[in-house]
Design an enzyme around this catalytic site. Structure first.
Site, PDB file in Angstrom:
ATOM      1  N   ARG A 121       0.812  -1.232   0.000  1.00 40.06           N
ATOM      2  CA  ARG A 121       0.000   0.000   0.000  1.00 40.06           C
ATOM      3  C   ARG A 121       0.841   1.275   0.000  1.00 40.06           C
ATOM      4  NH1 ARG A 121      -2.557  -2.942   4.024  1.00 40.06           N
ATOM      5  NH2 ARG A 121      -4.367  -4.075   3.279  1.00 40.06           N
ATOM      6  N   LYS A 143       2.523  11.405 -11.342  1.00 41.07           N
ATOM      7  CA  LYS A 143       1.690  10.454 -12.093  1.00 41.07           C
ATOM      8  C   LYS A 143       2.469   9.170 -12.294  1.00 41.07           C
ATOM      9  CE  LYS A 143      -0.923  13.502 -15.165  1.00 41.07           C
ATOM     10  NZ  LYS A 143      -1.123  13.680 -16.616  1.00 41.07           N
ATOM     11  N   GLU A 185       9.197  19.519 -24.613  1.00 39.57           N
ATOM     12  CA  GLU A 185       8.535  19.892 -23.351  1.00 39.57           C
ATOM     13  C   GLU A 185       9.196  21.139 -22.757  1.00 39.57           C
ATOM     14  OE1 GLU A 185       5.798  18.296 -22.160  1.00 39.57           O
ATOM     15  OE2 GLU A 185       5.860  16.415 -23.289  1.00 39.57           O
ATOM     16  N   LYS A 227       6.998  23.687 -13.486  1.00 41.16           N
ATOM     17  CA  LYS A 227       6.010  22.616 -13.334  1.00 41.16           C
ATOM     18  C   LYS A 227       5.593  22.486 -11.870  1.00 41.16           C
ATOM     19  CE  LYS A 227       4.426  18.093 -14.614  1.00 41.16           C
ATOM     20  NZ  LYS A 227       4.613  16.831 -15.307  1.00 41.16           N
ATOM     21  N   GLU A 237      -4.739  17.391 -11.232  1.00 40.61           N
ATOM     22  CA  GLU A 237      -5.079  17.683 -12.617  1.00 40.61           C
ATOM     23  C   GLU A 237      -6.563  17.979 -12.825  1.00 40.61           C
ATOM     24  OE1 GLU A 237      -4.320  14.763 -15.936  1.00 40.61           O
ATOM     25  OE2 GLU A 237      -2.909  16.356 -16.399  1.00 40.61           O
ATOM     26  N   ARG A 241      -3.719  22.859 -14.008  1.00 35.35           N
ATOM     27  CA  ARG A 241      -2.751  21.927 -14.573  1.00 35.35           C
ATOM     28  C   ARG A 241      -2.998  21.665 -16.053  1.00 35.35           C
ATOM     29  NH1 ARG A 241      -0.540  16.826 -11.039  1.00 35.35           N
ATOM     30  NH2 ARG A 241       0.584  15.844 -12.717  1.00 35.35           N
ATOM     31  N   ASN A 245      -0.986  20.858 -20.880  1.00 31.76           N
ATOM     32  CA  ASN A 245      -1.355  20.110 -22.089  1.00 31.76           C
ATOM     33  C   ASN A 245      -1.153  20.913 -23.368  1.00 31.76           C
ATOM     34  OD1 ASN A 245      -2.086  17.746 -20.783  1.00 31.76           O
ATOM     35  ND2 ASN A 245      -4.123  18.542 -20.334  1.00 31.76           N
ATOM     36  N   HIS A 248      -0.424  19.273 -26.634  1.00 30.75           N
ATOM     37  CA  HIS A 248      -0.673  17.840 -26.467  1.00 30.75           C
ATOM     38  C   HIS A 248      -1.973  17.376 -27.113  1.00 30.75           C
ATOM     39  CE1 HIS A 248       2.723  18.085 -23.854  1.00 30.75           C
ATOM     40  NE2 HIS A 248       2.656  16.816 -23.515  1.00 30.75           N
ATOM     41  N   HIS A 252      -1.226  14.366 -29.224  1.00 27.66           N
ATOM     42  CA  HIS A 252      -1.716  12.998 -28.986  1.00 27.66           C
ATOM     43  C   HIS A 252      -2.354  12.420 -30.252  1.00 27.66           C
ATOM     44  CE1 HIS A 252      -1.941  13.811 -24.391  1.00 27.66           C
ATOM     45  NE2 HIS A 252      -0.839  13.139 -24.696  1.00 27.66           N
ATOM     46  N   HIS A 265       6.879  10.975 -28.497  1.00 28.01           N
ATOM     47  CA  HIS A 265       6.001  11.913 -27.799  1.00 28.01           C
ATOM     48  C   HIS A 265       6.448  13.375 -28.008  1.00 28.01           C
ATOM     49  CE1 HIS A 265       3.253  13.495 -24.836  1.00 28.01           C
ATOM     50  NE2 HIS A 265       4.257  14.064 -24.195  1.00 28.01           N
TER      51      HIS A 265
HETATM   52 ZN    ZN Z   1       4.182  15.568 -22.731  1.00 28.02          ZN
END
Ligand code: ZN
Ligand code: ADP
Length: 363
Positions: A121, A143, A185, A227, A237, A241, A245, A248, A252, A265
Site C-alpha cells: 500500500r 503520475k 517539453e 512545473k 489535474e 494543470r 497540455n 498535447h 496525442h 512523444h
Molecule cells: Zn508531454
C-alpha cells in the site's frame, strides 16, 4: 547545485539538480526514514551505463541495494513486468520503509512509481530520471501508471516521490532523438509560463544542443520550478494543470495516427505546439509574430513542425476521442502571449480543419 522544492502539503519533496548527482543519491537518502534494503529498478541500457555509480553511492551510505533490470521501451510498462518487480520485492523481504529507486527514463519512472504506490500500500519512492523528458516532465507531478492492452496509462495512481535527483551529465549518452524529444517539453514551459525563459532558450539553442552542462542545469531547474508551481496549485489535474497540455491535444492525435511509432512523444508535441500557435494566431488570440517565434524555436531545436501526408479527418477523429475531452468538447490550450495561455472550448471545426491541413500538407 540547484534545488527545487515541490510544495504539496504533507507530501512535499525536493528535487536536486547537480552535475554528478548520481554519486550523491546515497548521501541524500541517508538521513531519511528508510530501511537500509533498497530496490533499484532500471532498464538494460541505463543499467550498463549508470547502475554501478548509483549502487556504489548507496553502499557507501550504508544501504544494501538490489537491482532489477527490465527491457528498455514502452512494453515494460505492463502489469506483467510489474508482477516481476513485485515478486522481486517480496522475495527480498522489502518492508514498508524500503525505498524503490527509479533509475531511467519515463518508462522506468512510471513503472517503478506504480510499484512504489501499490507494494504494501505504498513504500518510499525515489526518482533518478535519466532522459531529458523524464527530468523536466515526469519527475514532477506524481503520475505513475502501467499500460493495458486496450490503452496507455490506464492503470495507475498519483504518488509523489520523496526525493528526486537529476544529474545533467547522464544526458551525455542519451541518443540525439531522445534529447530533442525532451526539448519539446522544455519549449512548452517557456510558451505557457515564462517569456524570460523562452528568450533564454532562443539565445542558448546551440549550447543546449551540444549539452553544455551549466546551461542544461539551468534549463532543467527552470522547467522543474515552473512545473512545480503549476502542480502545487493543482495536484490532481483539474484546472490550472491543464495548461501543461499545451501542444498535447494535436500531439496525442499525431502520436495516435502514427501508431505511436512514427513520431515519439516529444516530436508529436512539437507538431502539436506549432498547431496550437497557428490556431491561436488564426483566432487573433496572439500575434503572427508570436506564432512565428514559437515556430522558429521549435525548428531551431531540431524538432518537426508538420506531419506531411497525415489525414485531417483521421486527426479530427483522434481529437474527439482524446481522454482530456469533457462533454465531447475539446479543451484547447491556446497562446495569448509568449508566457501566457488560455483554455477555451470555443473553437470552430473550420478553424481546426484549416490548421490541421497546414500541418499535414505535403511540402
Ligand atoms: Zn508531454
Ligand atoms: P522517456 O519516456 O523518458 O522518453 P524511456 O524510458 O522510453 O524514456 O527511455 C528512452 C530510451 O533511452 C530507452 O531506450 C532508455 O534505455 C534510453 N536511456 C534512458 N536514459 C539514458 C541515458 N542517460 N543514456 C542513454 N540511454 C538512455
Amino acid at each position: 547545485m540547484a534545488e527545487v522544492r515541490v510544495n504539496l502539503a504533507d507530501h512535499s519533496y525536493t528535487i536536486h539538480i547537480q552535475a554528478a548527482g548520481l554519486g550523491q543519491v546515497g548521501q541524500l537518502m541517508k538521513d531519511m526514514p528508510f530501511s537500509r534494503r533498497a530496490l533499484i529498478v532500471t532498464d538494460e541500457n541505463v543499467n550498463s551505463l549508470y547502475s554501478g555509480a548509483l549502487v556504489d553511492s548507496l553502499i557507501t551510505a550504508g544501504f544494501t541495494p538490489s537491482v532489477l533490470v527490465v527491457e528498455p521501451g514502452e512494453s515494460s510498462k505492463s502489469l506483467a513486468t510489474a508482477d516481476k518487480v513485485f515478486t522481486k520485492a517480496i522475495s527480498l523481504g522489502l518492508d514498508r520503509k524500503s525505498p524503490i529507486i527509479a533509475l531511467g527514463g519515463g518508462v522506468i519512472g512510471d513503472l517503478a512509481g506504480f510499484i512504489a504506490a501499490t507494494y504494501l500500500r505504498g513504500v518510499p519512492f525515489i526518482q533518478v530520471p535519466t532522459t531529458l523528458l523524464a527530468q523536466v516532465d515526469s519527475s514532477v507531478g506524481g503520475k505513475t501508471a502501467v499500460n493495458h492492452p486496450l490503452g496507455k496509462n490506464l492503470i495507475g495512481a498519483f504518488y509523489q516521490p520523496q526525493l528526486v535527483v537529476i544529474d545533467p551529465l547522464v544526458l551525455d549518452t542519451l541518443p540525439e532523438r531522445e534529447l530533442k524529444a525532451g526539448l519539446a517539453e522544455v519549449v512548452k514551459y517557456g510558451v505557457i509560463a515564462d517569456p524570460g525563459f523562452f528568450a533564454y532558450l532562443t539565445r542558448h539553442v546551440d549550447s543546449i544542443l551540444v549539452r553544455n552542462p551549466a546551461v542544461l542545469t539551468e534549463v532543467i531547474s527552470r522547467c522543474c520550478q515552473l512545473k512545480a508551481e503549476v502542480v502545487a496549485q493543482d495536484e490532481r489535474e483539474t484546472s490550472v494543470r491543464m495548461i501543461l497540455n499545451f501542444g498535447h491535444t494535436i500531439g496525442h492525435a499525431v502520436e495516435g495516427v502514427g501508431g505511436y511509432s512514427e513520431y515519439n512523444h516529444g516530436e508529436a508535441v512539437a507538431i502539436g505546439m506549432h498547431g496550437a500557435a497557428l490556431l491561436s494566431s488564426s483566432l487573433n488570440l496572439c500575434s503572427l509574430a508570436e506564432c512565428t517565434a514559437v515556430k522558429q524555436l521549435i525548428n531551431a531545436m531540431g524538432l518537426p513542425l508538420t506531419a506531411p501526408g497525415y489525414g485531417t479527418d483521421e486527426l479530427l477523429g483522434y481529437l474527439a476521442r482524446d481522454k482530456k475531452v469533457v462533454d465531447s468538447k475539446v479543451n484547447w490550450v491556446l497562446m495569448q502571449d509568449i508566457g501566457r495561455v488560455t483554455i477555451t472550448q470555443d473553437v470552430s471545426e473550420e478553424h481546426v480543419r484549416a490548421v490541421l491541413s497546414q500541418l499535414t500538407e505535403n511540402q
